[in-house]
Scaffold this active site. Structure first.
Site, PDB file in Angstrom:
ATOM      1  N   GLY A   2      17.323 -12.980 -22.458  1.00  0.00           N
ATOM      2  CA  GLY A   2      18.749 -12.887 -22.744  1.00  0.00           C
ATOM      3  C   GLY A   2      19.451 -12.034 -21.698  1.00  0.00           C
ATOM      4  O   GLY A   2      19.014 -11.919 -20.551  1.00  0.00           O
ATOM      5  N   SER A   3      20.514 -11.369 -22.099  1.00  0.00           N
ATOM      6  CA  SER A   3      21.418 -10.712 -21.146  1.00  0.00           C
ATOM      7  C   SER A   3      20.823  -9.492 -20.456  1.00  0.00           C
ATOM      8  O   SER A   3      21.388  -9.027 -19.461  1.00  0.00           O
ATOM      9  CB  SER A   3      22.719 -10.328 -21.845  1.00  0.00           C
ATOM     10  OG  SER A   3      23.416 -11.491 -22.257  1.00  0.00           O
ATOM     11  N   THR A   4      19.722  -8.925 -20.967  1.00  0.00           N
ATOM     12  CA  THR A   4      19.108  -7.807 -20.239  1.00  0.00           C
ATOM     13  C   THR A   4      18.632  -8.252 -18.857  1.00  0.00           C
ATOM     14  O   THR A   4      18.570  -7.447 -17.922  1.00  0.00           O
ATOM     15  CB  THR A   4      17.919  -7.228 -21.031  1.00  0.00           C
ATOM     16  OG1 THR A   4      17.039  -8.290 -21.410  1.00  0.00           O
ATOM     17  CG2 THR A   4      18.383  -6.484 -22.271  1.00  0.00           C
TER      18      THR A   4
END
Length: 640
Positions: free
Chosen positions: A296-298
């Site tokens: 995801g966005s990490t």
């Protein structure tokens, strides 16, 4: 008459021959005994001793496992083992009945042990590593041939804490998982023995002196783990479990300067002392290094820093997000319905805007994107010194078209492990150095002689110092002004990135309602010391966003950890938090009240005062001048 004389002569002659033969045989026997006594004794005596000898094993302690500060994580507990010299047992049937009653096991199993044609039999597992109470009961039976020897067993004083990392030992004290298995050759002891001598019937030969061979203890293994940091992280994770009842939780704290693993947690937990009660899938998997999933966005930290390093954008450049973008023949949406509108590239990472990162992926192109995947160590295992590390699952470069590039740029399509992400994130803010993660600090003998010591290793220079400084600023803005606000800590310059990852279904596509919520935090951003990563798999009864669920938990871990490490707060240089009036509580800087009287201290509606003592002026205050408190909190003033 002549015949009689002849017969006597023959008889005498035969007797003489027989006597000669006996003399020769006796002489040969004497000579042979002499040869054996004076010439062959050195060869024959050891064979005889070996035939008569019986060795009762004597064990000593396995090496300890300790944290970086010498706190014992795994120790040894004194216990006892039952041994049998079967030939010395007079009534095997009666002995089997009595022993089985004491050990609460079957008569048949004990009878099978004590009727074996062995010189010495260890009653295992039934009589292996028993308590002192059971050992006394066995001794009180007074059965000839049954012996009690000292033994040790593994003890895990912190029970479930670090269970998967530490691992466990089997009945023979051989490491079977975790650190116990990986460093078994160093930890295991060299057993000694008590050698006694018996005749063919098993009776003790009292004129023979028993021999004792001293056992050699195992070496001690020091880990990079900091027990206090581990307690802090586990305490917050248990709070998370109570609140959200997740399937799994993965936690890491790593030194941003050395790559040392300071804390590591896998949930579901397990207790190594009772490993038989758990499914192997629980104790064989150290989730922060085993689990591969779409981050995801990490993951956007990697895309952002790569594009910065290549000079593809400036933080103040603007980009427009209307909620989606067309890539090839597909319309790919941003996480925010309706979009973020016009924003700077700095605001793009603050908002975790998918449209922004798809554009950065397009500017990088396939070749450069995969070049940075490799430089950041995302294309292969990190090589951490623990077993069971997972291999990343990446879209092959030859199969990466515009859609695959766009989705990978914001953290979908490829799967990585938390340890890979953590090391890449550290490289983005420590000056660009990709460090080798490790958990073994040193190995030493029981006499404190160091036989091995691990040092920091830089694997690769990924980005420049200039780009790394920009990343520190951008990630601090995420926590002060963007999606990571719930991890903001007054006085500590925290940077980080939220993550909300969908989980692929076994039947294809993404599983409805199944998310892994994560947050990756680093601090202090002026001189990063630690990274903390937390991923929560399928939390219940919550808003499914990493910034809402994981970020405040990481903030709690970070605040306690930084305080424990003695890192001072920096209120002056910290970026002010962007308050949302309906969600965030305002904070106020504490004035100096030392030397003031009660009349000089003006009451306020924003916070409270509590006075202690009967003096006229303030001699001590808490919190101190310059610190910040939330609206509604209390300042304690001590009057002298």
């Amino acid at each position: 008459m002549w015949v009689i004389f002849l017969n006597k002569h023959i008889l005498h002659k035969r007797i003489f021959i027989v006597i000669i033969i006996f003399v020769l045989l006796f002489s040969s026997l004497i000579i042979k005994l002499g040869v054996i006594t004076f010439f062959d004794s050195e060869r024959i005596n050891p064979l005889a001793y070996e035939l008569w000898s019986r060795e009762i094993p004597v064990s000593t302690s396995r090496g300890l496992i300790l944290d970086r500060n010498g706190n014992v994580l795994v120790e040894n507990e004194l216990c006892y083992t039952v041994c049998s010299i079967n030939r010395q047992i007079d009534d095997k049937d009666d002995a089997a009945k009595k022993i089985s009653n004491v050990l609460n096991t079957s008569y048949e199993s004990i009878y099978k042990h004590i009727t074996k044609n062995n010189s010495i039999e260890i009653i295992k597992p039934e009589g292996r590593r028993i308590s002192i109470d059971l050992a006394k009961k066995i001794k009180d039976l007074n059965i000839n041939g049954i012996y009690i020897t000292y033994d040790t067993k593994r003890s895990y004083p912190y029970e479930e804490m670090l269970g998967q990392v530490l691992g466990f030992c089997g009945i023979d004290m051989d490491g079977l998982s975790g650190v116990e298995y990986l460093y078994d050759d160093y930890l295991k002891s060299q057993n000694g023995a008590l050698k006694i001598y018996t005749d063919a019937k098993g009776n003790l030969m009292h004129d023979m002196i028993s021999e004792y061979k001293e056992a050699q203890p195992g070496m001690n293994v020091y880990l990079t783990i900091d027990l206090e940091l581990q307690k802090i992280m586990d305490g917050v994770i248990k709070k998370c479990i109570n609140m959200y009842n997740p399937n799994q939780v993965m936690g890491l704290i790593i030194s941003a300067k050395t790559g040392e693993v300071l804390a590591m947690t896998s949930y579901p937990f397990f207790n190594p002392s009772d490993y038989q009660s758990y499914d192997p899938s629980i104790y064989n998997r150290i989730l922060p290094i085993f689990n591969q999933f779409e981050l995801g966005s990490t993951f956007k930290i990697i895309t952002y820093s790569a594009a910065l390093e290549e000079g593809l954008f400036d933080l103040n450049d603007r980009i427009y997000c209307n909620g989606s973008t067309i890539v090839g023949d597909r319309k790919i949406r941003c996480w925010k319905s309706g979009g973020h509108g016009s924003q700077t590239m700095l605001e793009g990472i603050q908002n975790s805007c998918n449209v922004c990162f798809m554009e950065l992926g397009r500017r990088l192109g396939v070749e450069k994107f995969y070049k940075y995947l490799e430089k950041y160590g995302m294309t292969k295992k990190t090589g951490i010194d623990l077993s069971g590390e997972g291999t990343p699952i990446i879209v092959k470069k030859d199969n990466c078209g515009p859609v695959e590039l766009a989705t990978q740029a914001f953290g979908q399509s490829s799967a990585y492990t938390p340890i890979q992400l953590s090391m890449a994130a550290i490289a983005s803010i420590n000056g660009g150095n990709l460090l080798q993660p490790y958990i073994l600090k040193q190995i030493e003998t029981s006499n404190k002689e160091i036989v091995f010591q691990r040092n920091t290793q830089i694997k690769n220079k990924v980005i420049s110092d200039k780009t790394s400084n920009l990343m520190k600023y951008a990630l601090e803005c995420v926590c002060a002004l963007g999606t990571g606000r719930n991890a903001f800590i007054e006085g500590y310059r925290v940077g980080g990135k939220t993550g909300t990852a969908q989980v692929i279904s076994s039947t294809g596509g993404y599983e409805a309602g199944h998310y892994i919520l994560s947050f990756l935090g680093m601090a202090p951003m002026n001189d990063p010391e630690i990274l903390c990563y937390l991923a929560i798999d399928k939390p219940q009864n919550c808003v499914q966003y990493g910034g809402t669920v994981a970020a405040p938990l990481v903030g709690e871990i970070m605040e306690q950890s930084l305080s424990y490490l003695g890192i001072k707060r920096d209120y002056e240089n910290q970026i002010e938090k962007n308050l949302r009036w309906f969600l965030d509580t305002p904070t106020y800087k504490v004035d100096n009240y030392i030397g003031k009287t009660k009349k000089e201290i003006k009451n306020t509606q924003f916070y409270n005062y509590v006075y202690y003592g009967d003096g006229d002026t303030v001699i001590y205050q808490s919190p101190d001048q310059g610190e910040k408190i939330k609206e509604g909190d209390t300042i304690m003033l001590y009057m002298g």
